[in-house]
Design a protein around this motif. Sequence first.
Motif, PDB file in Angstrom:
ATOM      1  N   TYR A  90     -33.051  10.406  60.012  1.00 39.57           N
ATOM      2  CA  TYR A  90     -33.152  10.298  60.789  1.00 39.57           C
ATOM      3  C   TYR A  90     -33.026   9.688  62.886  1.00 39.57           C
ATOM      4  O   TYR A  90     -33.474   8.490  61.722  1.00 39.57           O
ATOM      5  N   SER A 121     -35.057  15.057  66.917  1.00 44.55           N
ATOM      6  CA  SER A 121     -34.116  14.461  65.991  1.00 44.55           C
ATOM      7  C   SER A 121     -33.874  12.733  66.213  1.00 44.55           C
ATOM      8  O   SER A 121     -33.436  11.878  65.307  1.00 44.55           O
ATOM      9  N   TYR A 161     -33.265  17.192  56.551  1.00 39.91           N
ATOM     10  CA  TYR A 161     -32.879  15.862  56.596  1.00 39.91           C
ATOM     11  C   TYR A 161     -33.283  15.059  55.842  1.00 39.91           C
ATOM     12  O   TYR A 161     -34.627  14.744  55.293  1.00 39.91           O
ATOM     13  N   GLY A 188     -28.967  12.577  62.272  1.00 41.04           N
ATOM     14  CA  GLY A 188     -29.495  12.467  61.183  1.00 41.04           C
ATOM     15  C   GLY A 188     -28.486  11.939  59.587  1.00 41.04           C
ATOM     16  O   GLY A 188     -27.337  12.439  59.847  1.00 41.04           O
ATOM     17  N   PRO A 234     -34.907  19.716  65.696  1.00 41.87           N
ATOM     18  CA  PRO A 234     -34.059  19.588  64.961  1.00 41.87           C
ATOM     19  C   PRO A 234     -32.300  20.865  64.179  1.00 41.87           C
ATOM     20  O   PRO A 234     -33.461  21.486  63.956  1.00 41.87           O
TER      21      PRO A 234
END
Length: 426
Positions: free
Chosen positions: A226, A183, A223, A197, A192
């Motif tokens: 990001y 990310s 997300y 993010g 991630p």
Amino acid sequence: VAPSYVGFGQEEEEEDNIPTLRDSTLKMELVASGIESPTSMAFLGPNDILVLEKDKGTVQRIVGGEISEKPILDVNVNAEDERGLLGIAVSKNSSTERTYVFLFYTEAEGTEDGGEPIANRLYRYELVDGGLANPTLLLDLPHLPGPAHNGGVVAVGPDNNVYVAVGELTPTNYAEGDYKFLSQNYEDGDEPDGRGGILRITQDGQIVDGKGILGDEHPLDLYYAYGIRNAFGLAFDPVTGKLWDTENGPRWGDELNLVEPGFNSGWAKILGIWTVNEMINEEGSREINKGEISNSVSAGLINFNGKGQYSSPELTWDETIAPTAIAFLHSDKLGMQYENDMFIGTVKDRLLHFKLDEPNRTELILNGTLSDRVADTVEDVESATFAEGLGIVTDVKVGPDGYLYIVTGARSSEGKIYRILPAAVE
């Protein structure tokens, strides 16, 4: 090299700052003072404000300019550096007649503030009989290596979903640590985990529409955007519904971005319009230096099978100004000339004002030294300065009365809330 973003923990507000407005038809009045290390605020109603005290973990209620005798809520936080009680948003459900208050904070062990941190968490509370009750944990997020770059700003979008910005979570001195994630655009990074993010969930903590933008694996499915280093501003354009954010660089590379779904902000390969040169020095600390003007095609950005998309900032700063909160003035109460315009707080004493291009509203109208979308020095934003002498601005909101409200005073026991309104209004 320590990050030069002075944020909410590394620069004291000047005691002799006297706020001034550039528009003589407007005035600034003090709403409340004596707030300790304020971060952000939200409105329950006209003249009814909730404001967060970062280090104490307290939510203060201010009604008619008077701070309540006791906090409306007191939670245990670890407030080292940029940790603490950081973000708030309010949502009123007309069908259920419930008022939800969303809080983002670094929860600590034990019963006293300053205990060992457990996690960065997003909770949903209900306003019940003048207090905040029925806490529901919506997001349980990492806090290590920390304690810098937590982000923490929270916003409820026009879609009624909840958005929260989480930074990269580094040590204050950028020492080497467990910080490489996909990310953050590291090709060899870990999957991630919620950092770096802008995350989006429903008000019940569910994945919006049951599927992620970048992928359906959890927590990647959280997300909305990001590649973010550290963000202190989220706001939705009242005309288009589009999301904008501010992001902080070290000594360079502050950003203002239009954030489309799947937006990749470029960190840690691109910051502002420049590539990032990263190294570990002889002391074992991570150094971040500015490289050449970037070429996003060759920068090696992660795109999650084409679902993520990089776009360059709408405005970036070569010399840092540390932008914080964003607000769109969805009101004509300061005059038609300001309606739906963007206002941005900064650490460096200023409140900035920008107009957007019509009808698309995807770019700022920038002239003179800003026409290249780069502010080379702090002085380059002189033409965009709306107010100054504010010290460290931590939040900007539009009140139910249609006026502009400013929170200032990070790392001070005398934090203040100001209101901007026409000079003719008594």
